[in-house]
Every structure is written in C-alpha cells, then in structure tokens.
Design an enzyme around this catalytic site. Structure first.
Site, mmCIF file in Angstrom:
data_model
loop_
_atom_site.group_PDB
_atom_site.id
_atom_site.type_symbol
_atom_site.label_atom_id
_atom_site.label_comp_id
_atom_site.label_asym_id
_atom_site.label_seq_id
_atom_site.Cartn_x
_atom_site.Cartn_y
_atom_site.Cartn_z
ATOM 1 N N ARG A 51 0.844 -1.188 0.000
ATOM 2 C CA ARG A 51 0.000 0.000 0.000
ATOM 3 C C ARG A 51 0.885 1.245 0.000
ATOM 4 O O ARG A 51 1.982 1.243 0.559
ATOM 5 C CB ARG A 51 -0.912 0.010 1.230
ATOM 6 C CG ARG A 51 -1.823 -1.214 1.350
ATOM 7 C CD ARG A 51 -2.587 -1.204 2.667
ATOM 8 N NE ARG A 51 -3.476 -2.353 2.796
ATOM 9 C CZ ARG A 51 -3.156 -3.496 3.402
ATOM 10 N NH1 ARG A 51 -1.946 -3.637 3.946
ATOM 11 N NH2 ARG A 51 -4.025 -4.480 3.474
ATOM 12 N N LYS A 76 -2.122 -2.038 7.753
ATOM 13 C CA LYS A 76 -3.562 -1.920 7.954
ATOM 14 C C LYS A 76 -4.018 -2.887 9.040
ATOM 15 O O LYS A 76 -3.539 -4.019 9.118
ATOM 16 C CB LYS A 76 -4.294 -2.222 6.640
ATOM 17 C CG LYS A 76 -5.727 -1.727 6.604
ATOM 18 C CD LYS A 76 -6.296 -1.846 5.199
ATOM 19 C CE LYS A 76 -7.693 -1.272 5.138
ATOM 20 N NZ LYS A 76 -8.258 -1.377 3.760
ATOM 21 N N HIS A 151 -2.902 3.462 -6.384
ATOM 22 C CA HIS A 151 -3.269 2.220 -5.707
ATOM 23 C C HIS A 151 -3.348 1.042 -6.671
ATOM 24 O O HIS A 151 -3.194 -0.120 -6.266
ATOM 25 C CB HIS A 151 -4.607 2.396 -4.985
ATOM 26 C CG HIS A 151 -5.009 1.211 -4.157
ATOM 27 N ND1 HIS A 151 -4.381 0.874 -2.971
ATOM 28 C CD2 HIS A 151 -5.964 0.261 -4.353
ATOM 29 C CE1 HIS A 151 -4.939 -0.215 -2.463
ATOM 30 N NE2 HIS A 151 -5.900 -0.604 -3.280
ATOM 31 N N ARG A 154 -0.896 -1.821 -6.996
ATOM 32 C CA ARG A 154 -1.130 -2.970 -6.110
ATOM 33 C C ARG A 154 -2.018 -4.004 -6.809
ATOM 34 O O ARG A 154 -1.750 -5.205 -6.761
ATOM 35 C CB ARG A 154 -1.768 -2.466 -4.814
ATOM 36 C CG ARG A 154 -2.033 -3.514 -3.739
ATOM 37 C CD ARG A 154 -2.387 -2.780 -2.448
ATOM 38 N NE ARG A 154 -3.040 -3.599 -1.450
ATOM 39 C CZ ARG A 154 -2.395 -4.346 -0.550
ATOM 40 N NH1 ARG A 154 -1.088 -4.388 -0.565
ATOM 41 N NH2 ARG A 154 -3.059 -5.034 0.358
ATOM 42 N N HIS A 185 -3.530 -9.044 3.532
ATOM 43 C CA HIS A 185 -4.990 -9.151 3.634
ATOM 44 C C HIS A 185 -5.378 -10.053 4.800
ATOM 45 O O HIS A 185 -4.878 -11.178 4.914
ATOM 46 C CB HIS A 185 -5.579 -9.718 2.340
ATOM 47 C CG HIS A 185 -5.615 -8.732 1.223
ATOM 48 N ND1 HIS A 185 -5.641 -9.089 -0.107
ATOM 49 C CD2 HIS A 185 -5.617 -7.365 1.243
ATOM 50 C CE1 HIS A 185 -5.672 -8.010 -0.861
ATOM 51 N NE2 HIS A 185 -5.661 -6.949 -0.067
ATOM 52 N N TYR A 194 -9.413 -8.266 -5.812
ATOM 53 C CA TYR A 194 -8.344 -7.649 -6.586
ATOM 54 C C TYR A 194 -8.200 -8.301 -7.960
ATOM 55 O O TYR A 194 -7.751 -7.677 -8.907
ATOM 56 C CB TYR A 194 -7.009 -7.789 -5.841
ATOM 57 C CG TYR A 194 -6.694 -6.639 -4.922
ATOM 58 C CD1 TYR A 194 -5.517 -5.931 -5.051
ATOM 59 C CD2 TYR A 194 -7.576 -6.265 -3.920
ATOM 60 C CE1 TYR A 194 -5.217 -4.869 -4.204
ATOM 61 C CE2 TYR A 194 -7.294 -5.224 -3.068
ATOM 62 C CZ TYR A 194 -6.116 -4.529 -3.209
ATOM 63 O OH TYR A 194 -5.830 -3.482 -2.380
#
Length: 217
Positions: A51, A76, A151, A154, A185, A194
């Site tokens: 990220r 995250k 982004h 990614r 994740h 994704y």
C-alpha cells in the site's frame, strides 16, 4: 429518502510498458534526488504490491539488506509482515539510500523515502505528483471509472502474480494463499476482489475450466 450508492472504481491494470513509462516520467522531476525518490517509489510499489501508506511509512531500518527483506510495521489493522525482495530491488534501495545528493536533513529523519526537504513523503503530495507523472507518461482514462491511480499498482501486482501461476502451469490456488499473506490481507476474499477485474486472468480461468470439462489434461 433516497439511498446513494457508491460505485467502485475499475482497477487500472498497468502493463510493463506503462510502469516503465511512469518511471521514465519520474526522471523528469525538477531535481535528481526528487526524480530518484519517485522512480524508487513507483518501482517499489510495482514489485511488492504494498500500500502507498506502507511505502511512505517505511524507515531505513525496515530494510534488511542482508536477508533481502522489507519489514512492514503497523500496516492496515495494525498488522506487521515481512516482504522478501528480489536482489535487484535490495540493490536499488541501497543505491538510493547512498545517493550523494540525499538531503542532509534526512540524517535526522528515520524515513527511507524522503522529500527534497529531507522529510517523510506526504500522501497528498505523492498522489498529486503521481497524477502529473501519469499524464507525462501518456496514460489516459479507459472509462469514467477507470483512471490511472497509484493504488492500482497494487492491483496490477496481484493480477500478474496469479497470471504467472497459470502460465507456469503451477497451482494458482496455492499462490493465491501466499499472495493474500504477502499483500497483508486479513480476509482472502479481499484478494479475490483484486483479481476479479482482469480480463486476461478470467480468460485463463475459463480456458482451464473448459479443458477440465472437456477431459483434457
């Protein structure tokens, strides 16, 4: 009372040529160190899928050159993880840190990637700079919902990782589990999302299913 529905943007999947064009465009920035910083940032995002907040949050000590690792701390949801790096990436980051034009003020800042003022990069500044670079690189919107975004480097990393699994005739399912961990994740379902917008990937999945149903190996 009306209900407003938010529409998700369509991922802008970058080709190798697109990424090369972005890195070349970064070379046009106003000072050699600023150019090197953005070339390093874009390349790092492209080859790790991290990220943007994780990338600009990296400290020099997070690079373990001896073991070829980057440590993502407090990602995250407060998760931390280690990212194995290709030796060429380790070399490139080491060269960036040893640049003679690295701002002297950076000696007092822990950040790996620094601005011309020697401070940590700011998210809004990075986003604005990326939009200018995308224009210089000739990257244009593919639709109202599919525009070049930082982004989406990614997204592109995730899709290419699974594409390689199909092309190598390996086990894409096993690679997906590793990819989910690598991307940080918590829910593997996020990783599936994704991959859902990649026509080339969906075609490979369809071809494999067709061979399976037809009894082909």
């Amino acid at each position: 009372m009306s209900i407003i529905q938010r529409t998700q943007p369509t991922p802008y999947l970058y080709s190798e040529e697109d990424i090369a064009a972005l890195i070349e465009a970064a070379g046009t920035l106003c000072t050699p160190h600023r150019a090197a910083t953005y070339r390093s940032l874009i390349a790092l995002l492209a080859v790790t899928g991290m990220r943007i907040g994780e990338a600009i949050g990296l400290d020099r000590d997070d690079l373990d050159a001896g073991n070829g690792l980057l440590v993502i701390r407090n990602g995250k949801f407060g998760k931390s993880r280690e990212l194995p790096l290709h030796p060429s990436t380790v070399t490139a980051l080491g060269d960036y840190l040893r640049r003679a034009d690295r701002p002297s003020q950076a000696a007092n800042a822990p950040a790996l990637l620094v601005s011309t003022a020697g401070s940590r990069l700011r998210y809004n500044n990075v986003q604005n700079t990326f939009h200018r670079l995308a224009g210089r690189a000739g990257l244009t919107s593919r639709s109202a919902l599919c525009r070049p975004r930082l982004h989406d480097l990614r997204h592109s990393f995730a899709v290419n990782t699974i594409l390689d699994g199909y092309r190598d005739s390996g086990d894409p399912g096993a690679r997906l589990a590793l990819l989910s961990t690598y991307l940080g994740h918590v829910d593997p379902g996020k990783t599936y999302w994704y991959l859902s917008a990649a026509p080339e990937l969906l075609k490979l999945v369809g071809d494999r299913l067709e061979r399976h149903l037809g009894g082909d190996p």
